[in-house]
Design a protein around this motif. Structure first.
Motif, short mmCIF file in Angstrom:
data_model
loop_
_atom_site.label_atom_id
_atom_site.label_comp_id
_atom_site.label_asym_id
_atom_site.label_seq_id
_atom_site.Cartn_x
_atom_site.Cartn_y
_atom_site.Cartn_z
N VAL A 46 -2.97 -33.35 -45.59
CA VAL A 46 -3.73 -32.26 -45.22
C VAL A 46 -4.32 -32.06 -44.25
CG1 VAL A 46 -5.37 -30.36 -47.02
CG2 VAL A 46 -2.62 -31.35 -48.09
N SER A 47 -5.21 -30.71 -43.88
CA SER A 47 -5.82 -31.40 -42.27
C SER A 47 -6.81 -30.45 -42.20
CB SER A 47 -5.53 -31.75 -40.86
OG SER A 47 -5.88 -31.53 -39.99
N SER A 48 -7.89 -29.99 -42.17
CA SER A 48 -9.19 -29.58 -41.75
C SER A 48 -9.10 -29.12 -40.01
CB SER A 48 -10.02 -29.57 -42.28
OG SER A 48 -10.44 -29.61 -44.02
N GLY A 49 -9.84 -27.73 -40.28
CA GLY A 49 -10.30 -28.35 -38.54
C GLY A 49 -10.17 -26.89 -38.25
N ALA A 50 -9.22 -26.57 -38.00
CA ALA A 50 -8.87 -25.04 -37.54
C ALA A 50 -10.56 -24.62 -37.28
CB ALA A 50 -7.92 -24.15 -38.81
N VAL A 51 -11.21 -23.84 -38.10
CA VAL A 51 -11.63 -23.38 -38.13
C VAL A 51 -13.15 -23.44 -37.20
CG1 VAL A 51 -13.96 -22.14 -39.05
CG2 VAL A 51 -12.29 -22.24 -40.81
N ALA A 52 -13.25 -25.45 -37.56
CA ALA A 52 -14.16 -25.67 -35.74
C ALA A 52 -13.64 -25.72 -34.64
CB ALA A 52 -14.02 -26.78 -36.74
N ILE A 53 -12.55 -25.38 -34.24
CA ILE A 53 -11.74 -25.51 -33.44
C ILE A 53 -11.89 -23.39 -33.10
CG2 ILE A 53 -9.51 -25.34 -31.93
CD1 ILE A 53 -8.80 -27.94 -33.96
N GLY A 87 -11.41 -22.92 -51.17
CA GLY A 87 -12.69 -23.39 -51.13
C GLY A 87 -13.46 -24.69 -50.13
N ASP A 88 -12.32 -25.15 -50.46
CA ASP A 88 -12.06 -27.03 -49.45
C ASP A 88 -11.39 -27.56 -49.54
OD1 ASP A 88 -12.62 -29.26 -51.60
OD2 ASP A 88 -13.56 -27.55 -52.41
N ASN A 89 -11.03 -28.19 -48.02
CA ASN A 89 -9.41 -28.71 -48.13
C ASN A 89 -9.68 -30.22 -49.54
OD1 ASN A 89 -8.12 -26.93 -46.54
ND2 ASN A 89 -8.12 -28.21 -45.15
N ASP A 90 -10.15 -30.52 -49.84
CA ASP A 90 -10.09 -31.38 -50.63
C ASP A 90 -9.26 -30.84 -52.03
OD1 ASP A 90 -11.91 -33.64 -49.13
OD2 ASP A 90 -13.34 -32.24 -50.18
N ILE A 138 -0.34 -29.46 -43.74
CA ILE A 138 -0.95 -28.33 -44.17
C ILE A 138 -2.27 -27.72 -44.18
CG2 ILE A 138 -0.84 -27.89 -47.51
CD1 ILE A 138 1.46 -30.42 -47.31
N ASN A 139 -2.68 -26.58 -43.99
CA ASN A 139 -4.06 -26.29 -43.87
C ASN A 139 -4.32 -25.20 -45.06
OD1 ASN A 139 -6.59 -25.61 -44.12
ND2 ASN A 139 -6.66 -25.68 -41.79
N GLU A 140 -5.23 -24.65 -45.53
CA GLU A 140 -5.40 -23.27 -46.39
C GLU A 140 -4.96 -22.16 -45.81
OE1 GLU A 140 -9.01 -23.01 -48.72
OE2 GLU A 140 -8.27 -21.13 -49.53
N ASN A 141 -4.42 -21.70 -45.65
CA ASN A 141 -4.60 -20.33 -45.07
C ASN A 141 -5.04 -18.78 -45.01
OD1 ASN A 141 -3.37 -17.78 -43.75
ND2 ASN A 141 -1.44 -17.54 -44.88
N ASP A 142 -6.39 -20.34 -44.27
CA ASP A 142 -8.00 -19.47 -44.16
C ASP A 142 -7.91 -17.25 -43.61
OD1 ASP A 142 -9.67 -21.33 -44.74
OD2 ASP A 142 -8.80 -22.75 -43.19
N THR A 143 -6.64 -16.75 -42.34
CA THR A 143 -6.78 -15.89 -42.06
C THR A 143 -6.18 -14.56 -43.43
OG1 THR A 143 -4.23 -15.70 -41.97
CG2 THR A 143 -5.84 -17.08 -39.73
N PHE A 196 -19.25 -29.27 -40.40
CA PHE A 196 -18.00 -28.27 -40.58
C PHE A 196 -17.59 -28.02 -41.01
CE2 PHE A 196 -18.16 -29.45 -35.37
CZ PHE A 196 -18.41 -28.22 -35.51
N GLY A 197 -16.99 -29.32 -42.07
CA GLY A 197 -16.09 -29.09 -43.59
C GLY A 197 -16.85 -28.65 -44.83
N SER A 198 -16.32 -27.78 -45.70
CA SER A 198 -17.10 -27.19 -46.40
C SER A 198 -16.83 -28.09 -47.93
CB SER A 198 -16.32 -26.01 -47.42
OG SER A 198 -15.25 -26.12 -47.29
N GLY A 199 -16.66 -29.04 -47.46
CA GLY A 199 -16.58 -30.78 -48.29
C GLY A 199 -17.96 -31.32 -48.90
N GLY A 200 -17.96 -32.64 -49.92
CA GLY A 200 -18.99 -33.28 -49.43
C GLY A 200 -18.37 -34.50 -50.58
N1 GLU Z 1 -9.07 -24.96 -43.86
C1 GLU Z 1 -10.84 -25.09 -42.83
C2 GLU Z 1 -10.16 -25.22 -41.64
O1 GLU Z 1 -9.33 -25.62 -41.42
C3 GLU Z 1 -11.74 -26.11 -43.39
C4 GLU Z 1 -11.70 -26.39 -45.22
C5 GLU Z 1 -12.82 -27.87 -45.58
O2 GLU Z 1 -13.63 -27.90 -44.69
O3 GLU Z 1 -12.24 -28.26 -46.97
O4 GLU Z 1 -10.87 -25.23 -41.10
#
Ligand code: GLU
Length: 375
Positions: A53-60, A152-155, A138-143, A214-218
């Motif tokens: 499960v990877s985040s990063g789409a929004v940052a890129i 809300g977060d990928n955790d 896998i990622n959230e379908n943020d679009t 970048f991440g919404s987690g903590g």
């Molecule tokens: N789904 C978001 C992304 O790919 C990240 C969400 C998160 O950081 O938890 O950028």
């Protein structure tokens, strides 16, 4: 690799946070990702199944479209996710490809894991990919996800994925190497906690607030994720990915926090199934089907003699044997009208009856719980 923390955890969901994968300029850190892919290959050679499960789409995407990933409007975030996701998954495809591993993209919204009918679809696809030896990325379908309809977060997304595929282990890789008694950056006396057997309110207080860019987690979202996953029988590990070979480090007794789960994923799933309150219908089975279920098999349409009630795919139904006694319950893979059409059919006859290639099982063995046999 020898796996101390990973020992006995066959199916692993590995969650990668943006802070690890994406550098300050909004580019994928290819070297880090290639090392991770090498670790994934080693894990697979050791018999583990891996889902990422990877985040990063929004940052890129923020970099591509020219804005910072924080404090932008929803549609800008959605556009950033769309532009970034394609690069993100391409980076995985390339890095895993070097290890001769195929990658597949899966984008999920909460409905895909929280609504039973949809959860069966996502689960079946993920299972098929694993069967073919492909690594789902896998990622959230943020679009399409909006604030009120988001994990809300990928955790949390990773924990839900772990739950639907009945993973044995969830590894949350981020820039922290585990849970501490206080924020280690602010308090020199903060102590690392290697093992957590019960998630208490006190731990949530210790976790404090999110801090990465970048991440919404903590730490808090990680604890919530650990709560979902351990409840589903999945051991959860928080470890740092801020090193060259994070999974290898973890495998060699690297620092981490392990949240233990008291039940196995199968036992937790059965408990969950047993606890579903509304049962919408009844499937009456022949003797052969009842015996097959007791032997751990799925329920096929051929073994069903009668269907009672109106239900939708994913609804809970009671399973009744030829003498009328309740065997158990399960989630129907077909709605009642379709189930009636294929009742008594062999799997190879289903397509002709329905007009499309359906699924071969009526209730999958992972989706049923049997009551103890009465003498
Ligand atoms: N789904 C978001 C992304 O790919 C990240 C969400 C998160 O950081 O938890 O950028």
């Amino acid at each position: 690799m020898t796996q101390a923390a990973l020992h006995g955890l066959r199916r692993l969901v590995i969650k990668i946070g943006s802070a690890l994968l994406i550098d300050e300029t909004g580019h994928v850190d290819k070297t880090w990702l290639e090392n991770l892919a090498e670790d994934i290959a080693l894990l697979r050679n050791d018999g583990h199944q891996v889902l990422v499960v990877s985040s990063g789409a929004v940052a890129i995407g923020g970099r591509i479209l020219g804005f910072s990933a924080r404090r932008v409007r929803l549609e800008e975030l959605q556009a950033a996710a769309a532009a970034g996701q394609v690069r993100l998954v391409h980076a995985y495809q390339e890095a895993l490809g070097k290890q001769k591993i195929d990658a597949a993209q899966i984008l999920l919204t909460p409905d895909d894991t929280e609504v039973r009918r949809r959860f069966l679809n996502a689960r079946n696809t993920l299972e098929k990919l694993l069967e073919y030896g492909v690594v789902p990325v896998i990622n959230e379908n943020d679009t399409v996800a909006t604030e009120e309809l988001k994990y809300g977060d990928n955790d949390r997304l990773a924990a839900r994925v772990a739950q639907i595929v009945m993973a044995d282990g969830l590894i949350l890789l981020s820039d922290v190497d585990g849970l501490y008694t206080a924020d280690p950056q602010a308090h020199a006396s903060a102590k690392h906690i290697p093992i957590v057997d019960t998630l208490t309110d006190e731990l949530f207080v210790m976790a404090g607030k999110p801090n990465s860019e970048f991440g919404s987690g903590g730490m808090r979202t990680k604890l919530l994720a650990a709560g979902i996953a351990t409840h589903a029988g999945c051991t959860t590990i928080i470890a740092s990915g801020d090193c060259e070979r994070p999974l290898n480090a973890l495998a060699n007794d690297g620092k981490c926090t392990v949240f233990e789960s008291s039940a196995s994923p199968a036992a937790a799933r059965k408990q969950w199934l047993a606890g579903i309150l509304e049962v919408r219908g009844e499937l009456r089975l022949d003797v052969g089907a009842a015996a097959a279920l007791r032997n751990g098999k799925s329920l096929l349409p051929v073994g069903i003699v009668q269907i009672v009630g109106t239900f939708r795919r994913g609804d809970a139904v009671t399973l009744v044997d030829a003498s009328g006694s309740e065997l158990g319950r399960g989630l129907a893979a077909y709605a009642s009208d379709e189930a009636n059409a294929i009742l008594g059919c062999r799997s190879d006859q289903i397509e002709a009856k329905l007009g499309y290639a359906g699924r071969s099982v009526m209730v999958h063995r992972d989706d049923l719980v049997l009551f103890p046999e009465t003498q």
